[in-house]
Design a protein around this motif. Structure first.
Motif, short mmCIF file in Angstrom:
data_model
loop_
_atom_site.label_atom_id
_atom_site.label_comp_id
_atom_site.label_asym_id
_atom_site.label_seq_id
_atom_site.Cartn_x
_atom_site.Cartn_y
_atom_site.Cartn_z
N PRO A 79 -3.25 1.96 -3.24
CA PRO A 79 -1.88 1.80 -2.73
C PRO A 79 -1.30 3.14 -2.29
CG PRO A 79 -1.89 1.73 -5.12
CD PRO A 79 -3.32 1.80 -4.68
N THR A 80 -0.43 3.06 -1.31
CA THR A 80 0.29 4.24 -0.86
C THR A 80 1.66 3.77 -0.36
OG1 THR A 80 0.15 6.25 0.50
CG2 THR A 80 -0.69 4.22 1.50
N THR A 81 2.39 4.65 0.26
CA THR A 81 3.69 4.26 0.81
C THR A 81 3.67 4.48 2.32
OG1 THR A 81 4.65 6.47 0.60
CG2 THR A 81 4.87 4.98 -1.30
N LYS A 103 5.92 -4.91 3.40
CA LYS A 103 5.80 -5.43 2.04
C LYS A 103 4.90 -4.53 1.17
CE LYS A 103 4.64 -9.60 -0.45
NZ LYS A 103 4.08 -10.91 -0.43
N ALA A 104 3.78 -4.07 1.73
CA ALA A 104 2.83 -3.24 0.97
C ALA A 104 2.01 -2.39 1.95
CB ALA A 104 1.90 -4.10 0.13
N VAL A 105 1.54 -1.25 1.45
CA VAL A 105 0.73 -0.34 2.25
C VAL A 105 -0.44 0.14 1.40
CG1 VAL A 105 0.71 1.83 3.55
CG2 VAL A 105 2.78 0.43 3.50
N ALA A 106 -1.63 0.22 2.02
CA ALA A 106 -2.82 0.69 1.30
C ALA A 106 -3.67 1.58 2.19
CB ALA A 106 -3.65 -0.49 0.81
N GLU A 120 1.02 -4.47 5.19
CA GLU A 120 1.27 -5.90 5.00
C GLU A 120 2.75 -6.19 5.21
OE1 GLU A 120 1.00 -9.24 1.44
OE2 GLU A 120 -0.22 -7.44 1.29
N LYS A 122 5.72 -9.61 5.89
CA LYS A 122 5.97 -11.04 5.72
C LYS A 122 6.45 -11.57 7.06
CE LYS A 122 7.29 -14.37 2.49
NZ LYS A 122 6.31 -14.84 1.60
N ASN A 127 1.99 -13.93 4.76
CA ASN A 127 1.82 -12.47 4.72
C ASN A 127 0.80 -12.13 5.80
OD1 ASN A 127 3.55 -12.11 2.56
ND2 ASN A 127 1.94 -12.35 1.06
N GLU A 129 -1.45 -8.95 7.61
CA GLU A 129 -1.95 -7.59 7.39
C GLU A 129 -2.39 -6.99 8.72
OE1 GLU A 129 -5.10 -8.64 4.75
OE2 GLU A 129 -3.83 -8.50 2.98
#
Length: 140
Positions: A79-81, A103-106, A120, A122, A127, A129
């Motif tokens: 995970p990252t930001t 929503k999320a970052v990797a 990612e 919404k 969801n 990606e």
């Protein structure tokens, strides 16, 4: 009586499947511990007939890593930001997806030396990606 037998059989089969997927072959575990010696809270899943995925914690951060059934490391996802993404990735995403909430970052590193970034979002009920390379070009 037949119904009870089938319910019991279903429970036994699902339990066998769960326990079969919770452990990786010896060569996969050996390769994993060699690459991630400080890993804790390890959980194995069988991704396919040729691949296993370990979800684990390292330095209080959750990661996942995929290995072939022969124990070859394939990729690690961490995970990252959004703020820590390369500027080219941020700019490319922001240009293509104005006003979209992330929503999320990797960060994904693979065995061929490539680094990808997964963002990612919404969209409606789903969801979605998006994958970018270091140059900010969308891939996959």
């Amino acid at each position: 009586m037949k119904n009870i037998f089938f319910v019991a059989l279903a429970i036994v089969c699902s339990s066998a499947t769960i326990s079969a997927q919770s452990k990786a072959p010896k060569e996969v575990e050996t390769a994993f511990y060699s690459k991630f010696p400080k890993a804790t809270k390890i959980k194995w899943d069988k991704e396919s007939t040729t691949e296993y995925e370990a979800s684990f914690t390292e330095n209080n951060v959750k990661h996942s890593a995929n290995f072939s059934i022969k124990g070859e490391w394939l990729e690690t996802e961490s995970p990252t930001t959004f703020a820590l993404l390369p500027e080219k990735v941020q700019n490319s995403f922001n240009t293509a997806h104005k006003g979209v909430k992330v929503k999320a970052v990797a960060k994904i590193e693979n065995s061929s030396g490539e680094t990808l970034y997964e963002i990612e979002v919404k969209k409606g009920l789903k969801n979605v990606e998006y994958f970018y390379n270091q140059e900010g070009k969308i891939v996959k």
